[in-house]
Design an enzyme around this catalytic site. Structure first.
Site, short mmCIF file in Angstrom:
data_model
loop_
_atom_site.label_atom_id
_atom_site.label_comp_id
_atom_site.label_asym_id
_atom_site.label_seq_id
_atom_site.Cartn_x
_atom_site.Cartn_y
_atom_site.Cartn_z
CG PHE A 100 -9.68 14.03 -25.23
CD1 PHE A 100 -9.94 13.54 -26.50
CD2 PHE A 100 -10.08 13.28 -24.13
CE1 PHE A 100 -10.59 12.32 -26.66
CE2 PHE A 100 -10.73 12.07 -24.30
CZ PHE A 100 -10.99 11.58 -25.56
CG ASP A 101 -14.25 14.07 -26.38
OD1 ASP A 101 -13.55 14.76 -27.13
OD2 ASP A 101 -14.84 13.05 -26.74
CG ASP A 134 -4.20 15.78 -22.72
OD1 ASP A 134 -3.65 14.67 -22.61
OD2 ASP A 134 -5.40 15.92 -22.98
CB ALA A 185 -2.88 10.92 -24.44
CG HIS A 194 -20.29 10.36 -27.87
ND1 HIS A 194 -20.31 11.36 -26.93
CD2 HIS A 194 -19.14 9.69 -27.68
CE1 HIS A 194 -19.21 11.29 -26.20
NE2 HIS A 194 -18.48 10.28 -26.63
CE LYS A 215 -5.82 7.88 -25.13
NZ LYS A 215 -6.59 7.99 -23.90
CE1 TYR A 243 -4.34 1.51 0.73
CE2 TYR A 243 -2.83 3.25 1.44
CZ TYR A 243 -4.10 2.84 1.06
OH TYR A 243 -5.12 3.76 1.00
N1 F0G Z 1 -6.34 13.34 -23.33
C1 F0G Z 1 -6.36 12.89 -24.60
C2 F0G Z 1 -5.64 13.66 -25.65
C3 F0G Z 1 -7.04 11.71 -24.92
O1 F0G Z 1 -7.06 11.29 -26.18
C4 F0G Z 1 -7.70 10.99 -23.89
C5 F0G Z 1 -8.43 9.75 -24.17
C6 F0G Z 1 -7.65 11.50 -22.58
C7 F0G Z 1 -6.96 12.67 -22.33
C8 F0G Z 1 -8.33 10.80 -21.43
O2 F0G Z 1 -7.62 9.69 -21.07
O3 F0G Z 1 -9.17 7.78 -21.53
O4 F0G Z 1 -7.17 7.53 -20.05
O5 F0G Z 1 -9.13 8.79 -19.28
N2 F0G Z 1 -8.71 9.38 -25.34
C9 F0G Z 1 -9.36 8.13 -25.72
C10 F0G Z 1 -9.61 8.11 -27.21
C11 F0G Z 1 -10.55 7.74 -24.91
O6 F0G Z 1 -10.29 7.19 -27.69
O7 F0G Z 1 -9.12 9.00 -27.91
P1 F0G Z 1 -8.31 8.37 -20.45
#
Ligand code: F0G
Length: 458
Positions: free
Chosen positions: A125-126, A216, A218, A450, A259, A73
């Site tokens: 990103f969304d 960000d 990824a 979506h 990613k 832990y």
């Molecule tokens: N930032 C970017 C640029 C992303 O593409 C994603 C996720 C996230 C943050 C969030 O990360 O999924 O680990 O919580 N993208 C995925 C996609 C879901 O299909 O492009 P996460």
């Protein structure tokens, strides 16, 4: 000149057999989900290009690293190994592990964001935008205009327009901008990279106004690959040297390790500032877990430490990004319009141009996604009007500039033969494209529609 053809710097040691349904069976399956691609059973999909997130194949080294996981832990050596890897690669002394990227956003933004704040960025990103708007703050898009011009083939369409950034700072005031988020590569804009020149200009503006700059991250390694291939002065630098230079401009970062970390689950926040680290630790303990695991098991942290090193090797990135380019080139040969140049992780097909007879309010990119599943068992994802959702205030549908079907390619999973099947599937649809009609929404959730929306054919 070296004329030897390139091939993947790995061979396949374990395979996962796939079932291939008939076209008739697929037509039935997609009707059962009411044309929702997310709701298909994964076994009914032949080639799954829904996302490149968490879907990569781990190496034998990563699988063996799993066995070294220490599940204590507090004070797990697996955490220390992950932290040391991150510090070595990216230069940050402090690391907060989280279970995935959006969890990192949740923790960091909990520490930093207040209602009414403004967060400039390049097409957030969304989930990033979601976490900003959820806190009644504004995500201000400052991406260059070329990003949404399907006919522009520039090398760095993820760049920030510096004049938009300056105008935003003047309009909202530095005191309302707690930080800026730069997404490398820019997913929402087609997996397009940001140049080192642009990163340094953005950092300059942020320093001038004392605005912390967060990345960000990824797909940070894919961004570094594009810098090496496309930007003057970087040809002879290693990916890791370029990554170090990129991050010399950042104050902190969030990472979805699913990613470029090439793991199935994981994420982290890393930063220079000790006070910010302390604040994030508090939120991490509340939301994710104790500071030495935060949502990841010890074995996951071991696999990630190895994955981060593999993901920043030039040969791996060359194979990965060449496969995306290969699929793009095969689709282009058919005359089918896509975003060019192809980005790091996906090919984006222009559904507006594909189906000019289908208005945006009848979801041409969703129609294309359904058709590609029916024809070839390939699953992509709609990046168009369905995803853009309704305006939270007026409840009107927001019609985005582009209607896209994203075909995201998992890392080290499919061969170019699979890519040929994807292109073949699109060709079948292209040849009878005039026969397709639109879709109408039957059910939609009030937010993030979506994922769960269902449709009927018009
Ligand atoms: N930032 C970017 C640029 C992303 O593409 C994603 C996720 C996230 C943050 C969030 O990360 O999924 O680990 O919580 N993208 C995925 C996609 C879901 O299909 O492009 P996460």
């Amino acid at each position: 000149m070296n004329t030897q053809p390139y091939a993947e710097p790995w061979r396949i040691k374990m395979v996962e057999p796939l079932e291939i349904l008939t076209r008739e069976e697929r037509i039935e399956k997609i009707r059962e989900t009411e044309f929702n691609l997310f709701n298909l059973n994964a076994e009914d999909v032949y080639i799954d290009l829904l996302t490149d997130s968490g879907t990569g194949a781990m190496s034998d080294r990563q699988w063996s690293a799993l066995m070294m996981g220490n599940e204590s832990y507090g004070g797990s050596p697996s955490f220390r190994r992950l932290k040391e890897t991150i510090t070595e690669l990216l230069g940050f002394p402090h690391v907060v592990p989280t279970h995935q990227g959006r969890a990192a956003e949740n923790v960091l933004f909990s520490a930093m964001l207040k209602p009414g704040n403004v967060v400039p960025g390049n097409a957030h990103f969304d989930t990033t935008k979601g976490h900003i708007e959820f806190r009644n703050a504004i995500a201000l898009d400052c991406t260059v205009d070329e990003a949404s011009d399907i006919n522009d083939h520039g090398p760095f369409k993820g760049n920030v327009d510096i004049s938009k950034l300056r105008a935003g700072i003047n309009k909202y005031g530095v005191e309302n901008i707690p930080f800026m988020v730069l997404t490398v590569t820019c997913n929402s804009g087609g997996g397009q990279p940001v140049s080192m020149q642009n990163i340094s200009e953005v950092a300059q503006v942020c320093r001038e106004h004392k605005i912390p700059l967060f990345f960000d991250s990824a797909r940070f390694a894919e961004n570094a690959y594009f810098i090496k291939m496309r930007e003057d002065g970087y040809q002879d630098k290693s990916i890791r040297e370029i990554v170090k230079e990129m991050y010399s401009y950042a104050d902190a970062m969030t990472m979805s390790a699913k990613k470029d970390g090439i793991v199935n689950m994981g994420g982290f926040i890393a930063m220079h500032d000790e006070e910010l680290y302390r604040q994030c630790c508090t939120f991490n303990i509340m939301f994710e877990g104790y500071i030495s695991y935060g949502g990841m098991s010890g074995r996951d942290m071991e696999a990630l430490a190895t994955g981060l090193m593999e993901g920043t090797e030039f040969e791996y990135l060359q194979a990965r990004i060449s496969q995306v380019a290969y699929l793009g080139a095969e689709i282009c040969k058919l005359g089918i319009p896509i975003i060019r140049p192809t980005g790091g992780h996906a090919v984006y097909v222009d559904a507006k141009a594909f189906f000019p007879q289908i208005p945006q309010t009848e979801y041409p990119a969703q129609v294309l996604g359904v058709a590609l599943y029916e024809e070839a068992g390939v699953r992509g994802v709609e990046i168009g009007t369905v995803l853009a959702d309704r305006d939270p205030v007026t409840r009107e549908e927001r019609l985005p500039k582009m209607e896209l079907l994203r075909l995201a390619i998992p890392r080290r999973v499919y061969t170019n033969n699979h890519m040929d099947v994807v292109a073949w599937g699109l060709k079948q649809i292209w040849e009878k494209r005039e026969s397709y009609r639109g879709l109408k929404i039957k059910y939609e959730a009030p937010i993030m529609r979506h994922f769960t929306a269902t449709f009927e054919q018009i």
